[in-house]
Design a protein around this motif. Sequence first.
Motif, PDB file in Angstrom:
ATOM      1  N   LEU A 129       7.179  -0.695  -3.434  1.00 40.76           N
ATOM      2  CA  LEU A 129       8.157  -1.050  -4.459  1.00 40.76           C
ATOM      3  C   LEU A 129       7.508  -1.092  -5.835  1.00 40.76           C
ATOM      4  CD1 LEU A 129       9.969  -3.975  -2.576  1.00 40.76           C
ATOM      5  CD2 LEU A 129      10.640  -1.563  -2.655  1.00 40.76           C
ATOM      6  N   ALA A 130       6.318  -1.694  -5.907  1.00 40.55           N
ATOM      7  CA  ALA A 130       5.614  -1.774  -7.181  1.00 40.55           C
ATOM      8  C   ALA A 130       5.134  -0.400  -7.634  1.00 40.55           C
ATOM      9  CB  ALA A 130       4.438  -2.739  -7.065  1.00 40.55           C
ATOM     10  N   GLN A 131       4.690   0.419  -6.694  1.00 38.69           N
ATOM     11  CA  GLN A 131       4.251   1.769  -7.051  1.00 38.69           C
ATOM     12  C   GLN A 131       5.404   2.588  -7.614  1.00 38.69           C
ATOM     13  OE1 GLN A 131       2.636   2.914  -3.232  1.00 38.69           O
ATOM     14  NE2 GLN A 131       0.514   2.520  -3.876  1.00 38.69           N
ATOM     15  N   GLU A 132       6.552   2.489  -6.976  1.00 40.99           N
ATOM     16  CA  GLU A 132       7.722   3.239  -7.439  1.00 40.99           C
ATOM     17  C   GLU A 132       8.142   2.802  -8.832  1.00 40.99           C
ATOM     18  OE1 GLU A 132      12.312   4.254  -5.993  1.00 40.99           O
ATOM     19  OE2 GLU A 132      11.047   2.898  -4.830  1.00 40.99           O
ATOM     20  N   ALA A 133       8.008   1.491  -9.110  1.00 44.41           N
ATOM     21  CA  ALA A 133       8.411   0.967 -10.413  1.00 44.41           C
ATOM     22  C   ALA A 133       7.301   1.058 -11.460  1.00 44.41           C
ATOM     23  CB  ALA A 133       8.856  -0.490 -10.259  1.00 44.41           C
ATOM     24  N   GLY A 134       6.126   1.545 -11.072  1.00 42.69           N
ATOM     25  CA  GLY A 134       5.015   1.629 -12.019  1.00 42.69           C
ATOM     26  C   GLY A 134       4.453   0.278 -12.410  1.00 42.69           C
ATOM     27  N   GLN A 135       4.607  -0.719 -11.554  1.00 44.41           N
ATOM     28  CA  GLN A 135       4.154  -2.086 -11.860  1.00 44.41           C
ATOM     29  C   GLN A 135       2.728  -2.266 -11.338  1.00 44.41           C
ATOM     30  OE1 GLN A 135       7.633  -3.898  -9.981  1.00 44.41           O
ATOM     31  NE2 GLN A 135       8.336  -4.602 -11.984  1.00 44.41           N
ATOM     32  N   THR A 136       1.797  -1.659 -12.026  1.00 45.48           N
ATOM     33  CA  THR A 136       0.428  -1.644 -11.531  1.00 45.48           C
ATOM     34  C   THR A 136      -0.246  -3.016 -11.626  1.00 45.48           C
ATOM     35  OG1 THR A 136      -0.398  -0.949 -13.704  1.00 45.48           O
ATOM     36  CG2 THR A 136       0.157   0.785 -12.122  1.00 45.48           C
ATOM     37  N   ARG A 137       0.207  -3.857 -12.533  1.00 43.28           N
ATOM     38  CA  ARG A 137      -0.411  -5.178 -12.615  1.00 43.28           C
ATOM     39  C   ARG A 137       0.011  -6.061 -11.441  1.00 43.28           C
ATOM     40  NH1 ARG A 137      -0.484  -5.906 -19.250  1.00 43.28           N
ATOM     41  NH2 ARG A 137      -2.560  -4.971 -19.470  1.00 43.28           N
ATOM     42  N   HIS A 138       1.211  -5.880 -10.930  1.00 43.67           N
ATOM     43  CA  HIS A 138       1.576  -6.524  -9.670  1.00 43.67           C
ATOM     44  C   HIS A 138       0.604  -6.085  -8.579  1.00 43.67           C
ATOM     45  CE1 HIS A 138       5.335  -6.864 -11.945  1.00 43.67           C
ATOM     46  NE2 HIS A 138       5.855  -7.660 -11.000  1.00 43.67           N
ATOM     47  N   LEU A 139       0.330  -4.768  -8.545  1.00 47.75           N
ATOM     48  CA  LEU A 139      -0.586  -4.239  -7.533  1.00 47.75           C
ATOM     49  C   LEU A 139      -1.988  -4.801  -7.716  1.00 47.75           C
ATOM     50  CD1 LEU A 139       0.499  -0.473  -7.569  1.00 47.75           C
ATOM     51  CD2 LEU A 139       0.983  -2.166  -5.786  1.00 47.75           C
ATOM     52  N   GLY A 140      -2.433  -4.922  -8.965  1.00 48.18           N
ATOM     53  CA  GLY A 140      -3.771  -5.443  -9.221  1.00 48.18           C
ATOM     54  C   GLY A 140      -3.938  -6.853  -8.711  1.00 48.18           C
ATOM     55  N   ILE A 141      -2.954  -7.720  -8.971  1.00 47.25           N
ATOM     56  CA  ILE A 141      -3.016  -9.099  -8.482  1.00 47.25           C
ATOM     57  C   ILE A 141      -3.045  -9.113  -6.955  1.00 47.25           C
ATOM     58  CG2 ILE A 141      -1.772 -11.293  -8.343  1.00 47.25           C
ATOM     59  CD1 ILE A 141      -0.711 -10.668 -11.187  1.00 47.25           C
ATOM     60  N   ALA A 142      -2.187  -8.293  -6.339  1.00 48.77           N
ATOM     61  CA  ALA A 142      -2.149  -8.235  -4.877  1.00 48.77           C
ATOM     62  C   ALA A 142      -3.472  -7.721  -4.314  1.00 48.77           C
ATOM     63  CB  ALA A 142      -0.994  -7.352  -4.415  1.00 48.77           C
ATOM     64  N   VAL A 195      -8.796  -1.361 -12.513  1.00 48.03           N
ATOM     65  CA  VAL A 195      -8.086  -0.237 -13.145  1.00 48.03           C
ATOM     66  C   VAL A 195      -6.635  -0.612 -13.413  1.00 48.03           C
ATOM     67  CG1 VAL A 195      -7.268   2.127 -12.808  1.00 48.03           C
ATOM     68  CG2 VAL A 195      -9.611   1.502 -12.154  1.00 48.03           C
ATOM     69  N   ASN A 196      -5.992  -1.248 -12.439  1.00 51.90           N
ATOM     70  CA  ASN A 196      -4.583  -1.616 -12.595  1.00 51.90           C
ATOM     71  C   ASN A 196      -4.377  -2.710 -13.639  1.00 51.90           C
ATOM     72  OD1 ASN A 196      -3.414   0.203 -10.752  1.00 51.90           O
ATOM     73  ND2 ASN A 196      -3.950  -1.107  -9.019  1.00 51.90           N
ATOM     74  N   PHE A 197      -5.331  -3.623 -13.755  1.00 52.13           N
ATOM     75  CA  PHE A 197      -5.212  -4.672 -14.770  1.00 52.13           C
ATOM     76  C   PHE A 197      -5.261  -4.104 -16.185  1.00 52.13           C
ATOM     77  CE2 PHE A 197      -7.245  -7.842 -11.614  1.00 52.13           C
ATOM     78  CZ  PHE A 197      -6.007  -8.203 -11.119  1.00 52.13           C
ATOM     79  N   THR A 198      -5.994  -3.012 -16.349  1.00 48.07           N
ATOM     80  CA  THR A 198      -6.174  -2.460 -17.694  1.00 48.07           C
ATOM     81  C   THR A 198      -5.094  -1.461 -18.086  1.00 48.07           C
ATOM     82  OG1 THR A 198      -7.679  -0.795 -16.770  1.00 48.07           O
ATOM     83  CG2 THR A 198      -8.669  -2.808 -17.637  1.00 48.07           C
TER      84      THR A 198
END
Length: 577
Positions: A129-142, A195-198
């Motif tokens: 879901l986060a990948q589809e929405a481009g929410q990389t900072r959600h991914l970084g935290i996870a 990488v996702n945080f930045t």
Amino acid sequence: MKIRSKHSILGLFVGLLALTSCEVTELEGTNDPNFLTPSEAAPDFFITSIQEDFARHLDGDVAGDPNDNWVTGGFQFGDGLSPLGMELTRLVAMQSRDYESTYQDSDVDDEWDNAYRGILFDIRLMTPLAQEAGQTRHLGIAQFIEAYIISSLVDFFGDIPYTEAVQAPAIVNAKLDSGQSVYEAAQALLDQAIVNFTNTASANPAVELFYNNDYTKWVKAANTLKMKLYLQTRLVDPGAIAAFNAIVASGDYITDTADDLEFIWAGTSASNPDNRHPRYGLNYVSNGPGDYQGNWLMNQMMVNNDPRMRYYFYRQTNEVPGQEADPDEQTLRCSLQTPPLHYSNGGFTFCNLPNGYWGRDHGDDEGTPPDGPVRTTWGVYPAGGRFDDDSFSPVAQPTDPLSNGGNGLGATLILNAFMVDFWRAEVALAQGDAATAQTFLEAGLTKQIAKVRAAVSVDPNADLSFEPSATDVTDFINTVVTDFGAASGDDQWNILAENHFVAHYGNGIETYNFYRRTGFPSTLQPNREPDPGSFPRSMFYPNQAVTSNSNITQKTNLSVQVFWDNNPAGPAFPRSN
């Protein structure tokens, strides 16, 4: 400590937790029509749940949970990994005479369950879901949380299911991955997280419970966790210290208390959801505290005039049987007993301490007497309890606002600047550089004590005239540093280790790992039982994991060592049993 509201949207995602109702090895993915499905959920709801479950993985669940049942040794289901480590390292009391009867396979079902069915399963649902929405900072935290979770599972259990975990029905019996390979996966996750945080193009989570969406701090936290993992493998990886020092040279890690990674509990509410610090919720109750504080720790701090005592511990009485009061078989049976020979020969404190510090020895299994209104409990740091100002009143008076202290507005300590200083002191001492170790020992003590003293602000009724003075603090730190400089060999390791343990009160993961890495301190109070069995070098696999997964075979005993622990096997290591 900053107060952050964290439960404003819990009601929106509580239904998501129902999706995690199957064990990791047999997740069926069936949908309950009463709850949200993954396709209906949003990454914001998942990431909030994941963050809170992360804190509970470390510090335990809420008070009043139906799984909070005392077992033989005193460890509670759902207590989290940190309290388990604190028992083993004498920061709180262990209440069984031998290790294997204390730490049984069923005792850690909830910790395993929360990690796999809760956190990792939610991450797997959120990720696409986060990948589809481009929410990389959600991914970084996870990814950061997943790295911490899987490495901590290795620290406590050894080899664990990972690459095949949470993949039912395609894979029902997940294989065990080596602890080393899981650590390598954790490092890779942290690289991805950085990488996702930045990625400044990413939307931020609506509720971010640690750094309020400051991703410069998240990068520092990720690098700090990488340092922790390198430190943990320094005994088995010749390149670990060089990798550790490379991050130090970058300067991009947690060096200041303002960047500490910790979970701040909102406090005040005992209703569902309970948002108080778990140790507060389990101890500031109508029948009195549930935990026993460890006599070793309290005595260690008392004899050294440690300025943190009034912040760490709250005394409900100023009279302990066998000290200020007559021996009492009903409330403190050991006050009528003679110390065991190995206690007398070693000069260890036994049974009771003066000045109202009512705790328990390591391995005291004499049941639960009617001492709830008098035993010493958690103070204002880190659990958000009461500052000890010689009030000597019970905490079990819910109608009395003075008994509530900080109402549970405490902190779960995860990665802190003072911890990094202790890591650097350990690395320096292991390399024979005592002068540098001394510098970082002083820095770690200075930062941690300042942090402790700041916590008193959450107790509005504290009588601050009882706070130690700045001179008291300076004198204490100078004494420790001077003693360390004058010592050598094992004596220096003991001083570093003792102060490491005291400073990490509230984080038993760090003390348990340090103890197995170094074997120190050798000054810990031994078990009441002269032969309690080998000190646990890892935990039994949870009962539910063994019974439901044919690829997991139960360990023969608790002496099985995790991959990064290549120290001698047997009862001689660590140096106190």
